[in-house]
Design a protein around this motif. Structure first.
Motif, PDB file in Angstrom:
ATOM      1  N   PRO A  13       0.813  -1.209   0.000  1.00  0.00           N
ATOM      2  CA  PRO A  13       0.000   0.000   0.000  1.00  0.00           C
ATOM      3  C   PRO A  13       0.847   1.259   0.000  1.00  0.00           C
ATOM      4  CG  PRO A  13      -0.063  -1.077   2.159  1.00  0.00           C
ATOM      5  CD  PRO A  13       0.715  -1.963   1.245  1.00  0.00           C
ATOM      6  N   GLY A  14       2.032   1.183   0.491  1.00  0.00           N
ATOM      7  CA  GLY A  14       2.854   2.397   0.522  1.00  0.00           C
ATOM      8  C   GLY A  14       4.313   2.078   0.506  1.00  0.00           C
ATOM      9  N   ALA A  15       5.070   2.971   1.093  1.00  0.00           N
ATOM     10  CA  ALA A  15       6.511   2.791   1.081  1.00  0.00           C
ATOM     11  C   ALA A  15       6.958   1.719   2.059  1.00  0.00           C
ATOM     12  CB  ALA A  15       7.203   4.104   1.432  1.00  0.00           C
ATOM     13  N   ASP A  16       6.087   1.382   3.012  1.00  0.00           N
ATOM     14  CA  ASP A  16       6.508   0.400   4.007  1.00  0.00           C
ATOM     15  C   ASP A  16       6.662  -0.996   3.426  1.00  0.00           C
ATOM     16  OD1 ASP A  16       3.882   0.125   3.539  1.00  0.00           O
ATOM     17  OD2 ASP A  16       3.232   0.094   5.637  1.00  0.00           O
ATOM     18  N   GLY A  17       6.152  -1.211   2.232  1.00  0.00           N
ATOM     19  CA  GLY A  17       6.391  -2.469   1.535  1.00  0.00           C
ATOM     20  C   GLY A  17       5.649  -3.655   2.108  1.00  0.00           C
ATOM     21  N   GLU A  18       4.716  -3.422   3.008  1.00  0.00           N
ATOM     22  CA  GLU A  18       4.000  -4.556   3.598  1.00  0.00           C
ATOM     23  C   GLU A  18       2.960  -5.087   2.622  1.00  0.00           C
ATOM     24  OE1 GLU A  18       1.486  -4.736   7.493  1.00  0.00           O
ATOM     25  OE2 GLU A  18       3.523  -4.092   7.948  1.00  0.00           O
ATOM     26  N   ALA A  19       2.734  -6.358   2.654  1.00  0.00           N
ATOM     27  CA  ALA A  19       1.760  -6.951   1.748  1.00  0.00           C
ATOM     28  C   ALA A  19       0.377  -6.429   2.100  1.00  0.00           C
ATOM     29  CB  ALA A  19       1.782  -8.464   1.871  1.00  0.00           C
ATOM     30  N   PRO A  20      -0.462  -6.230   1.092  1.00  0.00           N
ATOM     31  CA  PRO A  20      -1.791  -5.697   1.385  1.00  0.00           C
ATOM     32  C   PRO A  20      -2.580  -6.708   2.210  1.00  0.00           C
ATOM     33  CG  PRO A  20      -1.633  -6.379  -0.908  1.00  0.00           C
ATOM     34  CD  PRO A  20      -0.277  -6.511  -0.325  1.00  0.00           C
ATOM     35  N   PHE A  21      -3.295  -6.201   3.163  1.00  0.00           N
ATOM     36  CA  PHE A  21      -4.238  -6.988   3.964  1.00  0.00           C
ATOM     37  C   PHE A  21      -3.565  -8.010   4.869  1.00  0.00           C
ATOM     38  CE2 PHE A  21      -6.337  -6.720  -0.369  1.00  0.00           C
ATOM     39  CZ  PHE A  21      -6.633  -5.384  -0.206  1.00  0.00           C
ATOM     40  N   ALA A  22      -2.249  -7.980   4.952  1.00  0.00           N
ATOM     41  CA  ALA A  22      -1.617  -8.943   5.855  1.00  0.00           C
ATOM     42  C   ALA A  22      -1.921  -8.546   7.280  1.00  0.00           C
ATOM     43  CB  ALA A  22      -0.109  -8.955   5.617  1.00  0.00           C
ATOM     44  N   ASN A  23      -2.069  -9.485   8.163  1.00  0.00           N
ATOM     45  CA  ASN A  23      -2.318  -9.288   9.591  1.00  0.00           C
ATOM     46  C   ASN A  23      -3.505  -8.366   9.851  1.00  0.00           C
ATOM     47  OD1 ASN A  23       0.173 -10.621   9.825  1.00  0.00           O
ATOM     48  ND2 ASN A  23       1.218  -8.633   9.639  1.00  0.00           N
ATOM     49  N   ALA A  24      -4.452  -8.343   8.962  1.00  0.00           N
ATOM     50  CA  ALA A  24      -5.562  -7.403   9.158  1.00  0.00           C
ATOM     51  C   ALA A  24      -6.795  -8.144   9.632  1.00  0.00           C
ATOM     52  CB  ALA A  24      -5.869  -6.671   7.859  1.00  0.00           C
ATOM     53  N   GLU A  25      -7.559  -7.470  10.513  1.00  0.00           N
ATOM     54  CA  GLU A  25      -8.853  -8.004  10.931  1.00  0.00           C
ATOM     55  C   GLU A  25      -9.810  -7.889   9.749  1.00  0.00           C
ATOM     56  OE1 GLU A  25      -9.832  -9.187  14.091  1.00  0.00           O
ATOM     57  OE2 GLU A  25      -7.655  -9.223  14.369  1.00  0.00           O
ATOM     58  N   PRO A  26     -10.832  -8.773   9.691  1.00  0.00           N
ATOM     59  CA  PRO A  26     -11.746  -8.704   8.536  1.00  0.00           C
ATOM     60  C   PRO A  26     -12.344  -7.324   8.352  1.00  0.00           C
ATOM     61  CG  PRO A  26     -12.170 -10.669   9.853  1.00  0.00           C
ATOM     62  CD  PRO A  26     -11.111  -9.896  10.566  1.00  0.00           C
ATOM     63  N   GLY A  27     -12.657  -6.648   9.471  1.00  0.00           N
ATOM     64  CA  GLY A  27     -13.258  -5.330   9.354  1.00  0.00           C
ATOM     65  C   GLY A  27     -12.303  -4.325   8.734  1.00  0.00           C
ATOM     66  N   ASP A  28     -11.018  -4.511   9.035  1.00  0.00           N
ATOM     67  CA  ASP A  28     -10.014  -3.580   8.538  1.00  0.00           C
ATOM     68  C   ASP A  28      -9.841  -3.658   7.031  1.00  0.00           C
ATOM     69  OD1 ASP A  28      -9.715  -2.982  11.095  1.00  0.00           O
ATOM     70  OD2 ASP A  28      -7.789  -4.034  11.382  1.00  0.00           O
ATOM     71  N   ILE A  29     -10.095  -4.871   6.489  1.00  0.00           N
ATOM     72  CA  ILE A  29      -9.846  -5.057   5.063  1.00  0.00           C
ATOM     73  C   ILE A  29     -10.637  -4.044   4.250  1.00  0.00           C
ATOM     74  CG2 ILE A  29     -10.103  -6.652   3.134  1.00  0.00           C
ATOM     75  CD1 ILE A  29      -9.390  -8.893   4.997  1.00  0.00           C
ATOM     76  N   GLU A  30     -11.905  -3.925   4.614  1.00  0.00           N
ATOM     77  CA  GLU A  30     -12.746  -2.959   3.921  1.00  0.00           C
ATOM     78  C   GLU A  30     -12.091  -1.587   3.929  1.00  0.00           C
ATOM     79  OE1 GLU A  30     -16.558  -3.291   3.352  1.00  0.00           O
ATOM     80  OE2 GLU A  30     -15.933  -5.377   2.981  1.00  0.00           O
ATOM     81  N   ALA A  31     -11.654  -1.215   5.131  1.00  0.00           N
ATOM     82  CA  ALA A  31     -11.052   0.100   5.291  1.00  0.00           C
ATOM     83  C   ALA A  31      -9.803   0.225   4.429  1.00  0.00           C
ATOM     84  CB  ALA A  31     -10.704   0.333   6.763  1.00  0.00           C
ATOM     85  N   MET A  32      -9.012  -0.837   4.422  1.00  0.00           N
ATOM     86  CA  MET A  32      -7.780  -0.777   3.651  1.00  0.00           C
ATOM     87  C   MET A  32      -8.055  -0.676   2.168  1.00  0.00           C
ATOM     88  SD  MET A  32      -5.334  -3.326   5.758  1.00  0.00           S
ATOM     89  CE  MET A  32      -3.877  -3.009   4.801  1.00  0.00           C
ATOM     90  N   ILE A  33      -9.084  -1.437   1.720  1.00  0.00           N
ATOM     91  CA  ILE A  33      -9.399  -1.363   0.298  1.00  0.00           C
ATOM     92  C   ILE A  33      -9.824   0.058  -0.062  1.00  0.00           C
ATOM     93  CG2 ILE A  33     -10.930  -2.140  -1.546  1.00  0.00           C
ATOM     94  CD1 ILE A  33     -11.050  -4.842  -0.277  1.00  0.00           C
ATOM     95  N   SER A  34     -10.655   0.624   0.787  1.00  0.00           N
ATOM     96  CA  SER A  34     -11.130   1.966   0.416  1.00  0.00           C
ATOM     97  C   SER A  34      -9.983   2.962   0.452  1.00  0.00           C
ATOM     98  CB  SER A  34     -12.290   2.403   1.307  1.00  0.00           C
ATOM     99  OG  SER A  34     -11.872   2.477   2.649  1.00  0.00           O
ATOM    100  N   ALA A  35      -9.033   2.745   1.408  1.00  0.00           N
ATOM    101  CA  ALA A  35      -7.865   3.634   1.444  1.00  0.00           C
ATOM    102  C   ALA A  35      -7.069   3.490   0.154  1.00  0.00           C
ATOM    103  CB  ALA A  35      -6.978   3.276   2.637  1.00  0.00           C
ATOM    104  N   MET A  36      -6.952   2.214  -0.292  1.00  0.00           N
ATOM    105  CA  MET A  36      -6.192   1.977  -1.514  1.00  0.00           C
ATOM    106  C   MET A  36      -6.881   2.640  -2.707  1.00  0.00           C
ATOM    107  SD  MET A  36      -5.328  -1.667  -3.241  1.00  0.00           S
ATOM    108  CE  MET A  36      -6.781  -1.674  -4.254  1.00  0.00           C
ATOM    109  N   VAL A  37      -8.221   2.512  -2.708  1.00  0.00           N
ATOM    110  CA  VAL A  37      -8.972   3.113  -3.812  1.00  0.00           C
ATOM    111  C   VAL A  37      -8.760   4.629  -3.833  1.00  0.00           C
ATOM    112  CG1 VAL A  37     -11.300   3.604  -4.634  1.00  0.00           C
ATOM    113  CG2 VAL A  37     -10.666   1.276  -3.981  1.00  0.00           C
ATOM    114  N   ASP A  38      -8.767   5.211  -2.639  1.00  0.00           N
ATOM    115  CA  ASP A  38      -8.567   6.658  -2.565  1.00  0.00           C
ATOM    116  C   ASP A  38      -7.205   7.044  -3.152  1.00  0.00           C
ATOM    117  OD1 ASP A  38     -10.977   6.842  -1.410  1.00  0.00           O
ATOM    118  OD2 ASP A  38     -10.232   7.060   0.664  1.00  0.00           O
TER     119      ASP A  38
END
Lengths: 164, 312, 656
Positions: free
Chosen positions: B220-245
């Motif tokens: 998702p950014g410079a931190d190089g972490e894989a998308p959605f790794a270690n994320a709670e199911p609720g967070d995924i939605e949030a992360m996707i929308s952040a990515m979309v933004d």
């Protein structure tokens, strides 16, 4: 020297040699004997860490990893269990995935098997005897696999149009 | 059959008589006769237990003569293979036989040998098609990985004839694997541009390219972490929308990023916003007006979505 | 047609062997004029037919290989059109069925040999021809009915599956024939011993009659085993020459007993010592040969170079083993007393030392047998599968063989019968005992070699020094030329044993083998040599494709070394071709393995490098033993031995 005397010392000498040989053999056997464990046996009742044993099974497809420094890590299975093996030597040329192999070495505390020798033989009909037995027990082995002699195997290949 | 029996009979008799001679000479004629007879008959009997006197041999010379004189279409694949091998044995520089056999072996999981043959063919003269086959065999040998050697082969094939689909496809794949999506998109859209619309490769490449290019990027950014790794199911939605933004912002700056548009559409589909997804595709479509390769990718992704509204 | 004629010839050879057994037996009886009548002649004629038929079958099999006639199952399984001609020919004995035909033919050759130049006593000769015929019949029956090399396959495959590539090697072309001459040659000692028991021959006569045959067979067995070890060293690419593999043990046990036999037969023939033991060894050595065939061919053991698994064959061979053993040992049980009790000797006589040495060799064979069979027994009892590896043999068989090497140099200096160690020790010179021990022990300890290697090196030096002393002191003192030649054979062979002990000790204390993945330009150091991978390029052979690595030794100053890795296409197998750089101090040994791609995309090749110090001593030692054996055999043939035997025969005939 009298005949009876002569006999006595020949017999005594022979007995000493034989007893010495038997003692040597028994001593060597007790310290150099290596038992075979199938992955299923390891899962059930693992040998002590550090004890020299042989393990064997079919090399799991896709499990072979070749570190850039040399050696190889791979997993063997008998259908009932799996053993991860780490080997620092060079694998035999006949080693390949799906093939039966036997490795000798010891387990570490974490259940990783470190082998110092790996035995493999490629022959359509060949399977190390220990591995074949273990596979038969686990039901992964079918008798008809053994019955085909080499030229028949060739024929099978022909039917598939493949030579692997 | 008769000749086997006749020759065997002669040998058996000769052997029997030879063994019996000392006995017969000694005056025991009958004993000699019995010995000779028993040996000859016994040998015959032992032979016939498993013998197959009417089965003729098949020396290779005879076999290959038959294969040479038969129409190739009448031969089984394995016979054709042998015929090709024979042709190469007779003329190790027979490019046609080398390529045909190489292709056949590559298709029957014998890449290692196939590669050798194709390389031999290439030594006789360069040919885009053979380079492409060689590259493909190398890729198959390495379980789908486009190695440096395979890439060299494809690149040469591409230089010689850019209209063959495989080199472009695999060069694109190699670029994609290295994270260079723009380069991958260029290879893929270029070859789609060049291929006639009814070429089956065109649709296949477009589907695959649309699928790959619409996947979210590595991190998702410079931190190089894989998308959605270690994320709670609720967070995924949030992360996707952040990515979309983030994607939307990026596309505002650089609206020429095809992969970005495709990813955006796909992400919106995942967020169950088909209308917005379609909108993204339409925007991209108008943006890439007149570029049939890119449009083909957009259409491929669109048909993969199979919009629910159109079903309804 | 050729295949069927071949199959017929095997059947004919079988019948000829049966005829040989029966006719020679009748011929040996008094009614058959004690081996001098027509029946014995007919038996000899039958043995000639067996050789001709078996040899013709062998030729037809070779012809079928050359013509690539894949309608023969054995040819299809072991050949390929693209295989080089030499290996097409060698393929005729590269697999089970073909090697069995070779085995049978060699048996028949020895049968004919016995009939023509066997024991001088004609009844004994005819009887031994009959026993040999029995052994031949067993194996030819196995060949004809359970292992026929001419078995057909219909429809014939288009192409063969090629000979196992690791067998496509020059050493392996001659290894099986040498080995089989050895294995099978021991059958003659068995046949003569069994015949002697039936004839109630005198022990000395019998020992004299079987000794040259045993000597010839054992010499050939030595050569066969040495070739096999050499092959394992450079072809298997594991960096060793002896692995205590069951297949190696299968040939090593008859070798140990054969070594015991050729020495005990001397004591029995010359001084009448322990005749029963000598005859027993003669029977046992061949029984162990068949046991070896069983181990190798039945698939009961896991081994690198065993033939493919086939239980049915195992049952056949076990049957042959049973028949031979029961026949031999039953005869021995009932007739051993007729051999005579044996003449007396003192504890410090040559006989005593030969006897003691025999015990050690036999005990070593015994512990090897136990180790080889233990996994089978345990398996039969249903206990957990186990294996017995090199550590067992190093702890049991090696010390026993070392004991034999301690005694070996002493025996030649001891007088027969009445003994007398004092003058012998003075002759040998205490210095020659202490010097090598001290020197070698010191040298090895300072290098940090394993204890076993230090002891082995000291023993090797001791044996070598003893052999030299033997040559210097004994040879000039012998007046008779044939005795001189015989003693020369002894010293050469004993020196060979010393060389092997030294070579083995040096090899056991070699630097650790290196096994690393090298990319171009990278290096590894082994045994003081720096190996740098210059590059790897593709190669194409007649029936293989592969990679050839080029490594610079010490940056190119030491030249280059080029190991290969080959993929045999039809056999679908990969092999390594080891590259060797021999020198006086040792041999550099390099093999190349698989390529692997590193994370940075660079390709690295697995390289195995080893340094084997003084490894040439092993080869030279084996050559010495073989030369020694041949020299002794020549001495025996050139000497007055037949005269002595003739005298014994005259005495025996007068006694009847």
């Amino acid at each position: 020297m009298r005949k009876a005397n002569r006999r006595l010392w020949i017999t005594a000498g022979a007995a000493v040699v034989l007893v010495a040989a038997a003692a040597l053999a028994m001593n060597a056997m007790s310290s150099a004997m290596v038992f075979f464990y199938s992955p299923a046996m390891v899962a059930e009742n693992p040998p002590e860490a550090g004890q020299r044993v042989r393990v064997g099974g079919l090399v799991v497809d896709g499990s072979v990893e070749r570190p850039s420094t040399g050696g190889a890590n791979f997993t063997v299975t008998d259908g009932a269990g799996e053993i991860r093996i780490s080997y620092s030597g060079s694998l035999p040329d006949l080693f390949r995935e799906g093939q039966g192999i036997v490795a000798e070495g010891a387990f570490d505390g974490a259940g990783l098997f470190t082998a110092d020798s790996v035995l493999a033989k490629h022959d359509e009909n060949y399977m190390p005897a220990e591995v074949a037995d273990a596979l038969k027990e686990s039901g992964m082995w079918h008798e008809d696999q053994t019955s085909s002699s080499q030229y028949q195997t060739y024929g099978d290949d022909a039917a598939e149009g493949a030579g692997s | 059959m008769m000749s086997v029996i006749a020759i065997s009979a002669l040998i058996a008799l000769a052997a029997g008589v030879y063994v019996a001679t000392p006995v017969a000479r000694d005056g025991a004629r009958v004993a000699g006769l019995v010995i000779a007879g028993l040996i000859a008959l016994g040998a015959f009997g032992a032979y016939l237990v498993n013998g197959e006197p009417d089965l003729s041999g098949q020396p290779y010379d005879v076999l290959i003569e038959r294969l040479r004189s038969t129409e190739p279409t009448q031969l089984t694949p394995i016979e054709q293979e042998e015929r090709l091998r024979d042709a190469i044995r007779n003329n190790p520089e027979d490019i046609r036989a080398l390529t045909l056999l190489g292709r056949f072996l590559a298709r029957t999981d014998r890449e290692l040998e196939a590669i050798g043959l194709l390389q031999r063919a290439l030594r006789q003269g360069e040919d885009a098609r053979i380079y492409s086959d060689l590259g493909e065999a190398l890729v198959n040998l390495n379980e789908g990985q486009v190695t440096a050697e395979a890439r060299r082969a494809f690149r040469r094939a591409y230089e010689l004839d850019p209209n063959i689909p495989e080199p472009s496809f695999f060069l694109g794949s190699a670029a994609y694997a290295e994270g260079d999506r723009a380069m991958a998109a260029t290879y893929w859209t270029d070859i789609i541009n060049r291929l006639p619309t009814d070429d089956p490769y065109r649709a296949a490449i477009a589907d695959r390219a649309a699928d790959l290019l619409s996947r979210p990027t590595g991190g998702p950014g410079a931190d190089g972490e894989a998308p959605f790794a270690n994320a709670e199911p609720g967070d995924i939605e949030a992360m996707i929308s952040a990515m979309v933004d983030r994607l939307e912002m990026r596309l505002d700056d650089d609206p020429g990023d095809l992969s970005g548009w495709l990813t955006l559409a796909r992400a919106r589909m995942m967020m169950e916003k088909p209308a917005e997804a379609r909108e993204a595709l339409e925007t991209a479509r108008s943006r890439f007006e007149g570029q049939p390769g890119k449009l083909a990718l957009i259409s491929a992704l669109e048909s993969a979505f199979a919009f629910e509204e159109t079903d309804a | 047609m050729i295949a069927e004629i071949g199959r017929f010839l095997i059947a004919l050879a079988l019948l000829a062997c049966v005829a040989q057994t029966i006719l020679a037996w009748i011929g040996a009886n008094k009614g058959g004029k004690g081996g001098k009548g027509a029946m014995a002649d007919a038996g000899r004629a039958a043995s000639e037919i067996a050789v001709l038929a078996g040899g013709a079958a062998m030729l037809l099999l070779i012809l079928s290989f050359v013509r690539s006639d894949f309608s023969i199952a054995y040819v299809a399984a072991n050949s390929h059109v693209d295989k080089p001609l030499a290996y097409k020919i060698a393929g005729a004995w590269g697999g089970h069925e073909g090697s069995m035909l070779l085995w049978c033919w060699i048996l028949a050759l020895f049968g004919m040999g016995l009939a023509k130049i066997g024991p001088l006593n004609s009844a004994l000769r005819s009887r031994s021809v009959s026993f040999q015929g029995l052994l031949q019949s067993l194996f030819f029956a196995f060949l004809a009915f359970a292992s026929n090399p001419f078995e057909r396959v219909s429809p014939a495959p288009i192409q063969g599956s090629d000979l196992n590539p690791i067998l496509q090697d020059p050493a392996l072309v001659i290894h099986p024939p040498m080995l089989y001459i050895g294995y099978v040659g021991l059958s003659t000692a068995f046949a003569i011993a069994a015949a002697g028991l039936v004839q109630k021959s005198n022990g000395r006569e019998l020992a004299g009659a079987l000794r040259p045959w045993a000597l010839g067979a054992w010499t050939s067995l030595t050569a066969g085993i040495a070739l096999g070890a050499w092959w394992a060293y450079y072809e298997l690419g594991w960096g060793g020459w002896w692995f205590w593999d069951p297949v190696e043990n299968a040939s090593f046990m008859p070798w140990l007993l054969g070594a015991a036999l050729i020495h005990s037969a001397i004591a029995t023939e010359k001084r009448g010592a322990f005749p029963g033991w000598t005859v027993f060894l003669a029977l046992l050595a061949y029984i162990l040969s068949i046991l070896g065939a069983f181990l190798v061919r039945s698939g009961v053991i896991t081994s690198v170079h065993a033939f493919a698994l086939d239980p049915e064959r195992g049952v056949w061979i076990l049957g042959m083993l049973g028949v031979s053993a029961v026949a031999g040992f039953t005869l021995f049980a009932f007739r051993a007393t007729s051999l005579g009790e044996g003449d007396g000797f003192e504890p410090d006589s040559r006989e005593a030392f030969i006897g003691a040495n025999n015990l050690f060799l036999a005990a070593a064979a015994g512990v090897v047998l136990v180790g080889t069979l233990m996994p089978l027994f345990v398996d039969a009892l249903g206990l957990p599968t186990l294996s017995v590896g090199a550590p067992y043999y190093n702890m049991s068989a090696t010390p026993l063989m070392m004991a034999a090497v301690i005694l070996m140099p002493l025996a030649p200096f001891l007088p027969w019968t009445n003994g007398g160690a004092k003058p012998a020790l003075k002759q040998l010179g205490a210095a020659f005992i202490l010097l090598p021990v001290a020197v070698v022990t010191g040298a090895f300890i300072s290098f940090g070699a394993p204890v076993l290697a230090v002891v082995g090196a000291a023993l090797g030096a001791w044996a070598l020094a003893g052999a030299v002393m033997d040559a210097v002191r004994t040879l000039p003192s012998l007046a008779v030329r044939s005795a001189q030649i015989a003693a020369a054979g002894r010293t050469i062979a004993h020196a060979g044993v010393g060389l092997i002990a030294l070579g083995a000790a040096a090899d056991a204390s070699r630097p650790v083998d290196q096994n690393v993945a090298l990319a171009e330009g990278e290096s590894v150091t082994v045994g003081g040599y720096e190996l740098t991978l210059e590059g790897v390029r593709g190669i194409e052979g007649p029936n293989y494709i592969g990679d050839r690595a080029r490594l610079l030794i010490n940056g190119g100053e030491g030249g280059v070394i080029e190991p290969e890795r080959r993929f045999y296409v039809a056999a679908d197998q990969t092999t390594r071709e080891v590259a060797l750089r021999a020198g006086l101090a040792g041999e550099l040994y390099v093999s190349v393995g698989e390529a692997r791609v590193r994370e940075n995309g660079v390709t690295a090749f697995e390289v195995r490098g080893a340094y084997h110090p003084l490894v040439w001593m092993l080869s030279l030692g084996a050559i010495f033993i073989v030369l020694g054996g041949l020299t002794a055999l020549y001495a025996r043939i050139a000497s007055g031995a037949p005269r002595r035997e003739g005298k014994a025969q005259a005495i025996a005939e007068a006694a009847e």
